[in-house]
Design a protein around this motif. Sequence first.
Motif, PDB file in Angstrom:
ATOM      1  N   THR A 167      46.933  42.606  43.091  1.00  0.00           N
ATOM      2  CA  THR A 167      47.509  43.068  41.865  1.00  0.00           C
ATOM      3  C   THR A 167      46.912  42.646  40.592  1.00  0.00           C
ATOM      4  OG1 THR A 167      48.989  41.210  41.933  1.00  0.00           O
ATOM      5  CG2 THR A 167      49.842  42.914  42.905  1.00  0.00           C
ATOM      6  N   GLU A 168      45.978  41.539  40.674  1.00  0.00           N
ATOM      7  CA  GLU A 168      45.286  41.197  39.576  1.00  0.00           C
ATOM      8  C   GLU A 168      44.270  42.247  39.086  1.00  0.00           C
ATOM      9  OE1 GLU A 168      46.307  38.551  37.656  1.00  0.00           O
ATOM     10  OE2 GLU A 168      44.782  38.747  35.962  1.00  0.00           O
ATOM     11  N   TRP A 294      39.879  39.132  43.670  1.00  0.00           N
ATOM     12  CA  TRP A 294      39.437  38.960  42.353  1.00  0.00           C
ATOM     13  C   TRP A 294      38.533  38.083  42.209  1.00  0.00           C
ATOM     14  CZ3 TRP A 294      40.177  41.673  37.990  1.00  0.00           C
ATOM     15  CH2 TRP A 294      40.429  40.705  36.846  1.00  0.00           C
ATOM     16  N   ASP A 296      37.068  36.568  39.566  1.00  0.00           N
ATOM     17  CA  ASP A 296      37.326  35.876  38.202  1.00  0.00           C
ATOM     18  C   ASP A 296      37.137  34.421  38.410  1.00  0.00           C
ATOM     19  OD1 ASP A 296      37.248  35.963  35.559  1.00  0.00           O
ATOM     20  OD2 ASP A 296      39.038  36.174  35.264  1.00  0.00           O
ATOM     21  N   GLU A 307      33.652  32.405  49.665  1.00  0.00           N
ATOM     22  CA  GLU A 307      34.469  33.216  50.338  1.00  0.00           C
ATOM     23  C   GLU A 307      34.133  34.546  50.067  1.00  0.00           C
ATOM     24  OE1 GLU A 307      38.425  32.094  49.044  1.00  0.00           O
ATOM     25  OE2 GLU A 307      38.854  30.492  50.670  1.00  0.00           O
TER      26      GLU A 307
ATOM     27  N   PHE B 151      38.074  33.684  56.315  1.00  0.00           N
ATOM     28  CA  PHE B 151      37.332  32.959  55.370  1.00  0.00           C
ATOM     29  C   PHE B 151      36.452  31.644  55.898  1.00  0.00           C
ATOM     30  CE2 PHE B 151      39.756  35.240  51.938  1.00  0.00           C
ATOM     31  CZ  PHE B 151      38.893  35.932  51.704  1.00  0.00           C
ATOM     32  N   PRO B 152      35.157  31.360  55.520  1.00  0.00           N
ATOM     33  CA  PRO B 152      34.791  30.017  55.936  1.00  0.00           C
ATOM     34  C   PRO B 152      35.527  28.740  55.309  1.00  0.00           C
ATOM     35  CG  PRO B 152      33.169  31.406  54.667  1.00  0.00           C
ATOM     36  CD  PRO B 152      34.276  32.087  54.547  1.00  0.00           C
ATOM     37  N   ARG B 172      39.054  22.307  53.707  1.00  0.00           N
ATOM     38  CA  ARG B 172      39.310  23.094  52.929  1.00  0.00           C
ATOM     39  C   ARG B 172      41.311  23.690  53.133  1.00  0.00           C
ATOM     40  NH1 ARG B 172      38.055  25.825  48.029  1.00  0.00           N
ATOM     41  NH2 ARG B 172      38.553  28.168  48.140  1.00  0.00           N
ATOM     42  N   TYR B 196      46.334  23.199  49.460  1.00  0.00           N
ATOM     43  CA  TYR B 196      45.468  24.502  49.820  1.00  0.00           C
ATOM     44  C   TYR B 196      46.348  25.657  49.388  1.00  0.00           C
ATOM     45  CZ  TYR B 196      43.494  28.242  52.560  1.00  0.00           C
ATOM     46  OH  TYR B 196      42.829  29.442  53.117  1.00  0.00           O
ATOM     47  N   LYS B 201      48.187  37.949  47.458  1.00  0.00           N
ATOM     48  CA  LYS B 201      48.612  39.063  46.845  1.00  0.00           C
ATOM     49  C   LYS B 201      47.718  39.597  45.526  1.00  0.00           C
ATOM     50  CE  LYS B 201      52.861  41.463  45.202  1.00  0.00           C
ATOM     51  NZ  LYS B 201      54.201  41.610  44.838  1.00  0.00           N
ATOM     52  N   ALA B 202      47.862  38.666  44.657  1.00  0.00           N
ATOM     53  CA  ALA B 202      47.299  38.787  43.212  1.00  0.00           C
ATOM     54  C   ALA B 202      45.822  39.061  43.195  1.00  0.00           C
ATOM     55  CB  ALA B 202      47.906  37.772  42.149  1.00  0.00           C
ATOM     56  N   ARG B 203      45.039  37.865  43.999  1.00  0.00           N
ATOM     57  CA  ARG B 203      43.506  37.731  44.048  1.00  0.00           C
ATOM     58  C   ARG B 203      42.964  37.688  45.189  1.00  0.00           C
ATOM     59  NH1 ARG B 203      46.129  35.289  39.956  1.00  0.00           N
ATOM     60  NH2 ARG B 203      45.505  35.766  37.849  1.00  0.00           N
ATOM     61  N   ILE B 204      43.684  37.437  46.296  1.00  0.00           N
ATOM     62  CA  ILE B 204      43.326  37.748  47.705  1.00  0.00           C
ATOM     63  C   ILE B 204      42.000  36.693  47.952  1.00  0.00           C
ATOM     64  CG2 ILE B 204      42.995  39.296  49.888  1.00  0.00           C
ATOM     65  CD1 ILE B 204      44.268  41.453  48.286  1.00  0.00           C
ATOM     66  N   HIS B 205      42.466  35.280  47.568  1.00  0.00           N
ATOM     67  CA  HIS B 205      41.350  34.350  48.113  1.00  0.00           C
ATOM     68  C   HIS B 205      42.088  32.913  47.873  1.00  0.00           C
ATOM     69  CE1 HIS B 205      39.778  32.977  44.276  1.00  0.00           C
ATOM     70  NE2 HIS B 205      39.829  34.234  43.994  1.00  0.00           N
ATOM     71  N   SER B 206      41.401  32.060  48.255  1.00  0.00           N
ATOM     72  CA  SER B 206      42.038  30.839  48.292  1.00  0.00           C
ATOM     73  C   SER B 206      41.661  29.818  47.050  1.00  0.00           C
ATOM     74  CB  SER B 206      41.970  30.166  49.508  1.00  0.00           C
ATOM     75  OG  SER B 206      40.732  29.482  49.845  1.00  0.00           O
ATOM     76  N   ILE B 207      42.103  28.576  46.842  1.00  0.00           N
ATOM     77  CA  ILE B 207      41.584  27.531  46.080  1.00  0.00           C
ATOM     78  C   ILE B 207      42.122  26.174  46.423  1.00  0.00           C
ATOM     79  CG2 ILE B 207      43.258  27.321  44.417  1.00  0.00           C
ATOM     80  CD1 ILE B 207      40.831  27.286  42.217  1.00  0.00           C
ATOM     81  N   VAL B 233      44.741  31.401  40.892  1.00  0.00           N
ATOM     82  CA  VAL B 233      43.616  30.781  41.549  1.00  0.00           C
ATOM     83  C   VAL B 233      42.376  30.812  40.746  1.00  0.00           C
ATOM     84  CG1 VAL B 233      44.726  30.630  43.688  1.00  0.00           C
ATOM     85  CG2 VAL B 233      43.096  32.597  43.176  1.00  0.00           C
ATOM     86  N   ASP B 234      42.274  31.422  39.694  1.00  0.00           N
ATOM     87  CA  ASP B 234      40.854  31.574  38.830  1.00  0.00           C
ATOM     88  C   ASP B 234      40.504  30.097  38.254  1.00  0.00           C
ATOM     89  OD1 ASP B 234      41.089  34.637  39.320  1.00  0.00           O
ATOM     90  OD2 ASP B 234      41.868  34.806  37.281  1.00  0.00           O
ATOM     91  N   HIS B 235      41.573  29.455  38.262  1.00  0.00           N
ATOM     92  CA  HIS B 235      41.378  28.102  37.410  1.00  0.00           C
ATOM     93  C   HIS B 235      41.854  27.058  38.222  1.00  0.00           C
ATOM     94  CE1 HIS B 235      40.762  30.290  33.471  1.00  0.00           C
ATOM     95  NE2 HIS B 235      41.414  31.082  34.128  1.00  0.00           N
ATOM     96  N   LEU B 236      41.554  25.831  38.042  1.00  0.00           N
ATOM     97  CA  LEU B 236      42.274  24.571  38.395  1.00  0.00           C
ATOM     98  C   LEU B 236      43.629  24.245  37.660  1.00  0.00           C
ATOM     99  CD1 LEU B 236      39.029  22.437  38.979  1.00  0.00           C
ATOM    100  CD2 LEU B 236      40.312  23.554  40.792  1.00  0.00           C
TER     101      LEU B 236
END
Lengths: 432, 349
Positions: A167-168, A294, A296, A307, B151-152, B172, B196, B201-207, B233-236
Motif C-alpha cells: 500500500t505504501e 517498499w 525507503d 532482504e 527472507f534471510p 532477527r 521483530y 501490507k504497507a511495505r512488505i519487509h521487516s525491521i 518500518v522505514d524508520h527506527l
Amino acid sequence: MFDRKIGVDMSVNTDRRGFLSGATAAGLAASSMNLDILKAESLSNELKKSGKRVLLLWLAGGASQLETWDPKPGRLTGGPYQAIQTSLPGVQISELMPKMATRLHNTAIIRSLNTQIGDHGGGARLMHLGRRDEPNLKYPDMGSVLARELGRPDLQVPDYVSFYTATEGRGNAVGQPGFLGARYAPMFLTTDNKPANLSRLEDITDLDHKERADLRALLSNRFAKGRVSESLGSHNVAYGRVRGLMSSEKLFDLSDEPQKVKDRYGKSLFAQQALVARRLIEAGTPFVKVARAWWDSHGQNFETHLELVTELDHVMSTLLEDLEERGLLQDTLVVTLAEFGRTPTINASLGRDHFARAWSASLTGCGIKGGTVFGATDEDGQHVKDNEIGAAEMFATIYKAVGIDPHHEYFVGARPIPLVDPGTHAVDEVLA
Amino acid sequence: MFQADPNNFRELRTTSRPDIILRMTRNDDTGEVFVGSSDAKVYQVDPMVEQPEFLAMEGHTSYVMGLVDTGKYIVSGSYDKSLIWWNKETKQQVRRIEMAHDRWIRNLTTTPDNKFVLSVADDMVCKIWDAETGDLVRTLESHIKVTEHGFPNMLYAVAVSPDGKLIATVDRIAKIKLWDFETGEELKELEAPKCYTWDPKARIHSIGGIRSVTFSPDSTKVAVGGIGQIGNVDHLAAAGRVELFEVASGEKLHMFEGDDKHKGLVEQIIFHPSGKWLMAVGGDHGGWVQFLDVEKKEVVKQLKAPMHVHQMVVTSDFKMAFGVGHNRLAVWSFEPEEPMEEKTEEAAG
C-alpha cells in the motif's frame, strides 16, 4: 478512491467495468483536448508485428545503487557489503547480487542517472512520464505509450498490466494514459494477482454474452451514425476489447504452471507476480510493470537491502533465465528503475535517505548491448563523474531499444508532442 | 566498593570521527581500549586523554562487527567473514581465518576465563574458537536460515553466562537460544516477538530483531534488547525494548520500554554487578542511555547520548563508561560532580 470490497484502486481502470467507464471518460477528455486517438496513426504496424515487449521491475521507494549496481567498496559511503566480480571483466556489483553477477551478458548497467527530484511523488511521476508535468497537458506514462505503440489488436491480451500490492507509495505508481485516452490505461492489480470481475457471470452463457455484446454494438452504431465524436469511438473500441480481455484471465492463474517453474521463481509475492508477468509477456502483452515496494530505508538500510536485494537478485535472474530459455529475451526489454536512489552518506540509524543526483538503473534483453556499463559516479558515489543522463535520456533509450523513434510526435490539436523532450538523445552506447 | 548511582551518570567528553565506530573492548587490568570501525580498521585509542590518537590496525575489508580482548590478543570479526588475531604490542596480525563464517560476522564475545572466543554470523551459526590457537572447537547451529516470509535470517549477538555454563544467541526474528557450553546442546528456545516487526501490507519487509543479549551477574537471568513494534518500518520509529527472562523456567520476568523521546535499537545491555539494575544503550538518529531497575521493574533514568551508541564498556568499579557509535567516541562518569568552589570575596571582585 480505494474500493475495499473488490480490492482495486478505482482511480484507474482495473476490471472490465472500470475499463469501460474509464474509456468513456478518457474519450471525453481526449476529445476536449482535440486528440483523435482513434484516427492518429501508430508508429508502425511492422513494429507491432515485431512482438517487442517491455517488463518494468519498479523498485518503489528507491533502491540503493550502492547495494545493487554501483558499489563503493572501501569507502565510508560504501556500507558493509563488498563488491563482487561479475561475468564482465572489470565490472563489479554488490555481493547481495551473486546470481545477477553471473549473468550480465544481456544487461547494460547505467550508473549515471541524475534526475534531480528527491521526493517520492515527484520522482515517481518523472520516472513514469519521462518528463516533468505540464499544467495544461496530461502526458501518458511509459506503459501507455508502449501499449499504444507495441500492442497488437489481434491478440487477446491486455496491453498494459501493472502490479502494485504494497500500500505504501501506491499512489505514486503513475499509470496514466493521458492524452492517449483510456484505451491505453493500465489494468492495475493491487490486492490480488488476478483481475477482479474479469470472468463471465456464471448465470450468463457464452452465447448470451456474445449476443448482448452484438446488441450493444448495434444500438451504439445506430446512435453513432451521422455523429462525429472521438468519445463515442473510444467507447466502442473499449467494448470491442472486452471478450479478448476476458479470455486472457487464465494468464493470471498460476495453477496450471508446472510446479518446478513455480518453485524456481519462489514463493514471494514479487516472485509470483514476475511469473505472471512472464506469462503475459509470452502471450503478447507489450508492457507489464511489477512494482516491488517498499525500499525507503531511512533506518537500517543494510538490513532492508539484505532482504529486498536478495529477493530481487533471485527473482530477476530467474526471470531473465526463463525469458532467455523460452527465446523471449531478445524481444523483451527488462528494466529496473525507481523514483531515485539513496544517499551515499549513511545516517545515524544506519539508513540511507533519498538521492536523485547519482543513481543507477539496468536494461536487459531486447535492443540492448549486453555486458555494458554506461556512466560512472565519483569514488564516494556523491556525483556523476561521466556521462550524466536524466529521465528523458533513459526513456529515449528504452523506446529506441524496442524500435520506437523517441522523436516521434503525437499531435494534441495542432501541437506536436514528441515522445521525449526535444533535444534528448538515447544512450546509443548501450543499444545493440 | 564504589556505589554507582545512575543519577550521577554524566557525559565528560566526546571525540568526533568521520567513521562509524561499531565495537569497543577495554581491558580492565591494563586500561587498553581498542575500537572497530566502519572503515574496516581496528584502532587502539586512549579515550582518557583530551585529544585521543587513533592507532590503526589494518586487515579487514569491511565493517568490524566484533572485537574482544583475550588478555593476550585482540580478536576482531567483520562483515568480510574473517576473524583476525592481533598482537596487542606490535599491532600485527598473528592469525587470520579467512572464511571463519559463510556470511557476515555480526558479533564476538569471550568466555569469562578468556579461553574461548565465540562468533556469530548470518550463516546462523555460532562458532566457538580456542582463543590461543584459533582452532574451531564447536559449532552451534539451529537458528533457521530463512524466515517464514522467505527472507534471510540474521544472527546478531551472543553472550556467555558469568558462570561459564550457558551461551545465549539471538536472531532477527526475535528467537533466543540457550545452549550448554560444555556439550553444545540446545537447552531452550525463548522468544521476544515484539522485537521483530513484519509488515505484510504497507511495505512488505521487516525491521528489528534482537540486537543485544547479556546474562545477569548470577547467571540466573538473561536480558535481550531490540526495538518494539514499528508502524512505519522505514524508520527506527519505536522505543527501545529490553526483555528479561528467568533462565531456569524460561519465564519472561519483565519488559522495559523507554519513552517516545528515546526511540531506536537497544544495541547493548550491561548489568550492574549487584544485578539490581542494568544499562541499555542504543538509538536511532540520536542516541541514549537508559537505566532499568530490575526490582522496581521500571526505567528509572533516560538521558541523551551524543550519538547513536553501538557499544559501551564500563569499568569494573563502575566509575567510568566509554561508548562508541555514529561519528563519536564518548566518555561518561558515575562519580558525583565535585561541588564548585565557593567564590571568595576577592575572586568575586
